[in-house]
Design a protein around this motif. Structure first.
Motif, PDB file in Angstrom:
ATOM      1  N   SER A   9      31.741  61.032  25.538  1.00 50.81           N
ATOM      2  CA  SER A   9      32.372  61.473  26.773  1.00 50.81           C
ATOM      3  C   SER A   9      32.693  62.962  26.732  1.00 50.81           C
ATOM      4  CB  SER A   9      33.656  60.683  27.031  1.00 50.81           C
ATOM      5  OG  SER A   9      34.588  60.904  25.994  1.00 50.81           O
ATOM      6  N   VAL A  10      32.690  63.547  27.914  1.00 46.84           N
ATOM      7  CA  VAL A  10      33.088  64.942  28.125  1.00 46.84           C
ATOM      8  C   VAL A  10      33.909  64.977  29.403  1.00 46.84           C
ATOM      9  CG1 VAL A  10      32.266  67.243  28.762  1.00 46.84           C
ATOM     10  CG2 VAL A  10      31.126  65.986  26.924  1.00 46.84           C
ATOM     11  N   SER A  11      35.023  65.698  29.365  1.00 44.89           N
ATOM     12  CA  SER A  11      35.872  65.824  30.548  1.00 44.89           C
ATOM     13  C   SER A  11      35.993  67.293  30.936  1.00 44.89           C
ATOM     14  CB  SER A  11      37.265  65.249  30.282  1.00 44.89           C
ATOM     15  OG  SER A  11      37.191  63.881  29.974  1.00 44.89           O
ATOM     16  N   VAL A  12      36.046  67.534  32.224  1.00 41.96           N
ATOM     17  CA  VAL A  12      36.125  68.911  32.707  1.00 41.96           C
ATOM     18  C   VAL A  12      36.833  68.940  34.057  1.00 41.96           C
ATOM     19  CG1 VAL A  12      33.875  68.787  33.850  1.00 41.96           C
ATOM     20  CG2 VAL A  12      34.754  71.002  33.071  1.00 41.96           C
ATOM     21  N   ASP A  13      37.506  70.035  34.331  1.00 37.89           N
ATOM     22  CA  ASP A  13      38.131  70.209  35.638  1.00 37.89           C
ATOM     23  C   ASP A  13      37.105  70.682  36.653  1.00 37.89           C
ATOM     24  OD1 ASP A  13      41.024  71.527  34.000  1.00 37.89           O
ATOM     25  OD2 ASP A  13      40.771  69.531  34.912  1.00 37.89           O
ATOM     26  N   PRO A  14      37.289  70.348  37.916  1.00 39.27           N
ATOM     27  CA  PRO A  14      36.382  70.853  38.952  1.00 39.27           C
ATOM     28  C   PRO A  14      36.334  72.380  38.939  1.00 39.27           C
ATOM     29  CG  PRO A  14      37.819  69.153  39.844  1.00 39.27           C
ATOM     30  CD  PRO A  14      38.323  69.461  38.474  1.00 39.27           C
ATOM     31  N   GLY A  15      35.132  72.915  39.111  1.00 39.90           N
ATOM     32  CA  GLY A  15      34.967  74.362  39.125  1.00 39.90           C
ATOM     33  C   GLY A  15      34.731  74.971  37.757  1.00 39.90           C
ATOM     34  N   VAL A  79      32.976  67.165  41.803  1.00 43.27           N
ATOM     35  CA  VAL A  79      33.312  65.749  41.631  1.00 43.27           C
ATOM     36  C   VAL A  79      32.051  64.894  41.651  1.00 43.27           C
ATOM     37  CG1 VAL A  79      34.508  63.794  42.665  1.00 43.27           C
ATOM     38  CG2 VAL A  79      35.636  66.034  42.567  1.00 43.27           C
ATOM     39  N   GLY A  80      31.087  65.302  42.464  1.00 45.42           N
ATOM     40  CA  GLY A  80      29.834  64.564  42.574  1.00 45.42           C
ATOM     41  C   GLY A  80      28.954  64.621  41.341  1.00 45.42           C
ATOM     42  N   ASP A  81      29.313  65.456  40.371  1.00 42.34           N
ATOM     43  CA  ASP A  81      28.544  65.532  39.127  1.00 42.34           C
ATOM     44  C   ASP A  81      28.982  64.466  38.136  1.00 42.34           C
ATOM     45  OD1 ASP A  81      28.717  69.162  39.245  1.00 42.34           O
ATOM     46  OD2 ASP A  81      27.237  67.795  40.123  1.00 42.34           O
ATOM     47  N   GLU A  82      30.032  63.756  38.448  1.00 40.81           N
ATOM     48  CA  GLU A  82      30.521  62.708  37.557  1.00 40.81           C
ATOM     49  C   GLU A  82      29.443  61.628  37.408  1.00 40.81           C
ATOM     50  OE1 GLU A  82      34.882  61.874  37.120  1.00 40.81           O
ATOM     51  OE2 GLU A  82      34.261  60.040  38.156  1.00 40.81           O
ATOM     52  N   ALA A  83      29.002  61.417  36.175  1.00 39.54           N
ATOM     53  CA  ALA A  83      27.863  60.534  35.911  1.00 39.54           C
ATOM     54  C   ALA A  83      27.677  60.414  34.405  1.00 39.54           C
ATOM     55  CB  ALA A  83      26.596  61.100  36.549  1.00 39.54           C
ATOM     56  N   ASP A  84      26.723  59.562  34.031  1.00 40.60           N
ATOM     57  CA  ASP A  84      26.260  59.505  32.647  1.00 40.60           C
ATOM     58  C   ASP A  84      25.039  60.418  32.523  1.00 40.60           C
ATOM     59  OD1 ASP A  84      26.923  55.965  32.577  1.00 40.60           O
ATOM     60  OD2 ASP A  84      28.185  57.602  31.866  1.00 40.60           O
ATOM     61  N   GLY A 102      23.714  58.699  25.514  1.00 43.72           N
ATOM     62  CA  GLY A 102      24.362  58.968  26.795  1.00 43.72           C
ATOM     63  C   GLY A 102      25.756  59.558  26.640  1.00 43.72           C
ATOM     64  N   THR A 103      26.124  60.400  27.596  1.00 46.81           N
ATOM     65  CA  THR A 103      27.446  61.022  27.651  1.00 46.81           C
ATOM     66  C   THR A 103      28.037  60.816  29.033  1.00 46.81           C
ATOM     67  OG1 THR A 103      26.869  62.757  26.061  1.00 46.81           O
ATOM     68  CG2 THR A 103      28.747  63.182  27.513  1.00 46.81           C
ATOM     69  N   LYS A 104      29.239  60.277  29.071  1.00 44.62           N
ATOM     70  CA  LYS A 104      29.912  60.086  30.357  1.00 44.62           C
ATOM     71  C   LYS A 104      30.690  61.347  30.697  1.00 44.62           C
ATOM     72  CE  LYS A 104      33.103  57.101  32.880  1.00 44.62           C
ATOM     73  NZ  LYS A 104      32.131  56.935  33.986  1.00 44.62           N
ATOM     74  N   LEU A 105      30.294  61.991  31.786  1.00 45.85           N
ATOM     75  CA  LEU A 105      31.000  63.177  32.262  1.00 45.85           C
ATOM     76  C   LEU A 105      32.061  62.759  33.259  1.00 45.85           C
ATOM     77  CD1 LEU A 105      31.330  66.269  32.435  1.00 45.85           C
ATOM     78  CD2 LEU A 105      29.717  66.196  34.358  1.00 45.85           C
ATOM     79  N   THR A 106      33.300  63.094  32.943  1.00 42.75           N
ATOM     80  CA  THR A 106      34.416  62.818  33.834  1.00 42.75           C
ATOM     81  C   THR A 106      34.930  64.124  34.410  1.00 42.75           C
ATOM     82  OG1 THR A 106      35.071  60.863  32.556  1.00 42.75           O
ATOM     83  CG2 THR A 106      36.737  61.827  34.007  1.00 42.75           C
ATOM     84  N   VAL A 107      35.050  64.169  35.725  1.00 43.52           N
ATOM     85  CA  VAL A 107      35.587  65.348  36.405  1.00 43.52           C
ATOM     86  C   VAL A 107      37.034  65.033  36.757  1.00 43.52           C
ATOM     87  CG1 VAL A 107      35.314  66.947  38.317  1.00 43.52           C
ATOM     88  CG2 VAL A 107      33.302  65.895  37.275  1.00 43.52           C
ATOM     89  N   LEU A 108      37.936  65.758  36.121  1.00 41.86           N
ATOM     90  CA  LEU A 108      39.364  65.440  36.218  1.00 41.86           C
ATOM     91  C   LEU A 108      39.954  65.774  37.582  1.00 41.86           C
ATOM     92  CD1 LEU A 108      40.242  66.800  32.683  1.00 41.86           C
ATOM     93  CD2 LEU A 108      40.004  64.393  33.342  1.00 41.86           C
TER      94      LEU A 108
END
Lengths: 108, 118
Positions: A9-15, A79-84, A102-108
Motif C-alpha cells: 500500500s501507498v497513501s498520499v494526499d490529493p495534489g 481522488v480518481g487515481d485511487e486504485a490498485d 500489486g500496490t493499493k494507492l489510497t488518496v487520503l
C-alpha cells in the motif's frame, strides 16, 4: 524464478506525488509496464516500456526504470487515481509475463 | 475499437470443470496472443497462460499445467479457457486479455466470475 516486489500500500494526499516501486534484481534491463485497476473494473495499461504513456493516459503518470527498481510516479494525485497498481515484465526464459503483487494507492 | 467480451458468471461444484469464452472484435484475431489471468477475491492478478490463435500454440503457467486447456475458434474470433478439477481455491474472476508476444497487455475482457461451491 522472477519475482516482482511491490509495497502492498501507498497513501498520499490529493495534489501530492505518489511513487510506487517494483523491485527485482536488474529489473533495469527489462521493459516494465504498469496497470491501474479500479474496484470492479478490468486493469488499464498506464505506462508501457518503462516510460511510455498509451493514448489517453494523463501526463501525470510517468515511469522510470534503473538498476533494481522501477517506479511509477503519479503527480498531482486526484481522488480518481485511487486504485490498485501492478507492474509487469516479460520473462524470456519462461516465455510469459510476470506480474507484481500489486500496490493499493489510497488518496487520503 | 478493440473489444473482448467474455461469457457470464458460472457456478460449479468441486471436481467439476468450467469453460469460459472470450469473443474478440475490432482487430484481426490471429494477429495477437490471448492471455488468461485470474483474480481471487481481494487478491492480485495471476497469469494462467497464453494462446497464439494463429497456430494454436499455448504456454501455461506451471501451476495450472495438466488442469487448464486454452483453445480458439478463429472462424468466430473466440478464445476459450477450460479449467478442470475445480477446488474452492479456484473461485475467482477470470480475465482474458490481448497482447503481442513480449509486449504488455493492451486490452482486457470484462471478466467472468467463477464460483466453486458445493
Amino acid at each position: 524464478s522472477y519475482v516482482l516486489t511491490q509495497p502492498p500500500s501507498v497513501s498520499v494526499d490529493p495534489g501530492q506525488t505518489a511513487s510506487i516501486t517494483c523491485e527485482e534484481n536488474n529489473i533495469g534491463n527489462r521493459a516494465v509496464h504498469w496497470y491501474q485497476q479500479k474496484p470492479g473494473q478490468a486493469p488499464v495499461l498506464v505506462v508501457r516500456d518503462d516510460t511510455d504513456r498509451p493514448s489517453g493516459i494523463p501526463e501525470r503518470f510517468s515511469g522510470f526504470n534503473s538498476g533494481n527498481t522501477a517506479t511509477l510516479t503519479i503527480s498531482r494525485v486526484e481522488v480518481g487515481d485511487e486504485a490498485d497498481y501492478y507492474c509487469q515484465v516479460w520473462d524470456s526464459t519462461t516465455d510469459h509475463p510476470i506480474f507484481g503483487g500489486g500496490t493499493k494507492l489510497t488518496v487520503l | 475499437q478493440v473489444q473482448l467480451v467474455q461469457s457470464g458468471a458460472e457456478v460449479r461444484k468441486p471436481g467439476a470443470s468450467v469453460k469460459v469464452s472470450c469473443k474478440a472484435s475490432g482487430y484481426t484475431f490471429t494477429y495477437y496472443y490471448i492471455h488468461w489471468l485470474r483474480q481471487a477475491p481481494g487478491q492480485g492478478l495471476e497469469w494462467m497462460g497464453w494462446l497464439n490463435p494463429n497456430n494454436g500454440d499455448t504456454n501455461y503457467a506451471q501451476k495450472f499445467q495438466g488442469r487448464v486447456t486454452m483453445t480458439s475458434d478463429t472462424s468466430i474470433s473466440t478464445a476459450y479457457m477450460e479449467l478442470s478439477r475445480l477446488t474452492y481455491d479456484d473461485t475467482a474472476v477470470y480475465l482474458c486479455a490481448r497482447g503481442d508476444y513480449g509486449d504488455p497487455v493492451d486490452s482486457w475482457g470484462q471478466g467472468a466470475l467463477v464460483t466453486v461451491s458445493s
